[in-house]
Scaffold this motif. Structure first.
Motif, short mmCIF file in Angstrom:
data_model
loop_
_atom_site.label_atom_id
_atom_site.label_comp_id
_atom_site.label_asym_id
_atom_site.label_seq_id
_atom_site.Cartn_x
_atom_site.Cartn_y
_atom_site.Cartn_z
N THR A 33 -16.25 -42.19 -7.19
CA THR A 33 -17.45 -42.97 -7.85
C THR A 33 -18.34 -42.34 -8.89
O THR A 33 -18.65 -42.90 -9.93
N ARG A 34 -18.90 -41.10 -8.37
CA ARG A 34 -19.59 -40.51 -9.21
C ARG A 34 -19.09 -40.08 -10.41
O ARG A 34 -19.76 -40.10 -11.50
N GLU A 90 -18.98 -42.78 -13.01
CA GLU A 90 -20.27 -42.95 -13.47
C GLU A 90 -20.48 -42.11 -14.57
O GLU A 90 -21.22 -42.44 -15.67
N GLU A 91 -20.05 -40.97 -14.39
CA GLU A 91 -20.57 -39.73 -15.65
C GLU A 91 -19.63 -40.09 -16.64
O GLU A 91 -20.20 -40.00 -17.72
N GLY A 134 -18.58 -42.98 -17.55
CA GLY A 134 -19.21 -44.21 -18.23
C GLY A 134 -20.09 -43.72 -19.13
O GLY A 134 -20.44 -44.23 -19.98
N ASP A 135 -21.22 -42.95 -18.40
CA ASP A 135 -22.44 -42.62 -19.18
C ASP A 135 -21.82 -41.85 -20.32
O ASP A 135 -22.50 -41.98 -21.43
N ARG A 152 -32.22 -40.68 -7.94
CA ARG A 152 -31.14 -41.06 -8.26
C ARG A 152 -30.33 -41.22 -7.04
O ARG A 152 -30.07 -40.39 -6.28
#
Length: 368
Positions: free
Chosen positions: A104-105, A108-109, A111-112, A96
């Motif tokens: 940003t990370r 992403e987390e 959003g997941d 990954r």
């Protein structure tokens, strides 16, 4: 007898290396070392003359072809499939990408997590629909109703929980009365501790805390039991012999939770009132007779109705969440623990969300 593997360079064929013999592990010998010593351009590798090839031989050829950027040809369909599998397994694992800012990370987390939550809620709604259909099928065919299974769940969900629910409710009643008395004493209004204990236990805390206890106790058991049956393929065996797992496993548990939650909630409220009444008697000097009379005066009957209306809904949510997570178990025993934890968290979260909705709904109706 198979011949040892060998190769020859054919310069007039544009740099072709032709293999012969048996390219298998037991006969490879020093072939890899001799291939490492090959110099010059090799554009193609001809395997049409080999007797057989195994995964180790295919790996040796693939490594040589990759180093010289050569094409491999001449394999029959079966050997080509084996070679392709070796090539695919040799692909580097894609890690990954960790580049990017921490923000940003984080996005992403989040959003997941949101995607997983929406997917889970969608699956839960679908499972709720399947449970409703199973109830309808049992209602149309009463002979398929499993009375013994329902009675067993009555014992597991209700009777076996009386002790822990009673102890918890008694202590909660004491805590509510003690904290209420301490705060109201500042205003000289200790007598209103009875109002606080009566309305809070009958309207909210009795049913809510019982639902949380049942979610942690029975909801987790539902998920673990069904998950274990899923893992041992008992559910697949049920389907094979024509037994619906929804009717045999989910309906009895859901029905038991729906029917027993109002009884457990009412029992919990009574025990909490006893705990609150005991503390007001010991600390405020209010005798039990006065406590009961005051409860009858200040607590409207709608508070009891609200608790009894919420209880079966909470029971249905707990049972459906537990059974749903149990049905999601796949592959290994670790999934049983993960799904059991998810069932408890999901059930408690949904119960609290629904309790907030009920609070606003009944306030809108004027049941204050």
């Amino acid at each position: 007898m198979s011949a040892k593997p060998d190769f020859e360079q054919i310069s007039d064929a544009g740099g072709t290396l032709r293999f012969t013999g048996d390219l298998s592990l037991r006969l490879l010998g020093d072939l890899p070392d001799r291939l490492d010593a090959v110099d010059g351009k090799v554009a193609a590798i001809d395997l049409s003359q080999i007797e057989r090839i195994d995964t180790v031989g295919a790996w040796v050829v693939h490594r040589f072809a990759e180093r010289h950027d050569a094409t491999v040809e001449g394999l029959d369909p079966d050997d080509q499939q084996l070679f392709d599998q070796v090539v695919d397994s040799a692909e580097p694992v894609k890690m990954r990408d960790q580049h990017g800012s921490a923000f940003t990370r984080l996005l992403e987390e989040v959003g997941d997590a949101m995607s997983m939550t929406i997917h889970t809620l969608y699956g839960l709604l679908g499972f709720l629909g399947a449970t409703t259909i199973a109830f309808g099928a049992v209602a149309r065919h009463p002979r398929r109703f499993r009375f013994n299974a329902v009675v067993t769940q009555f014992n597991n969900v209700g009777v076996a929980a009386l002790g822990i629910v009673g102890l918890m409710s008694f202590l909660i009643g004491i805590v509510i009365a003690q904290q209420g008395a301490v705060q109201l004493r500042q205003f000289g209004a200790e007598v209103f501790t009875i109002n606080l204990v009566g309305r809070l236990t009958l309207r909210e805390m009795g049913v809510l805390m019982t639902a949380i206890m049942v979610a942690g106790r029975s909801g987790s058991a539902f998920a673990a039991q069904i998950g274990t049956q899923k893992l041992t393929e008992e559910i697949d065996a049920m389907r094979t012999i024509g037994v619906s797992p929804m009717e045999a496993l989910v309906v009895p548990r859901t029905l038991a939770a729906i029917l027993l939650m109002p009884l457990l909630g009412f029992y919990s409220s009574l025990i909490a009132l006893i705990g609150g009444g005991l503390l007001t008697w010991l600390t405020l000097g209010i005798p039990p007779v006065t406590f009961i009379q005051r409860i009858r005066e200040v607590v409207p009957i709608t508070d009891l109705y609200i608790g009894l209306i919420k209880a079966p809904v909470f029971g249905a949510i707990i049972a459906v969440a537990g059974c749903f997570q149990g049905m999601q178990v796949e592959a290994n025993a670790e999934q049983v623990g993960l799904r059991t934890t998810a069932a408890v968290v999901q059930a408690i979260f949904l119960v609290i969300v629904l309790d907030a909705f009920f609070a606003m709904f009944f306030t809108w109706l004027g049941w204050n």
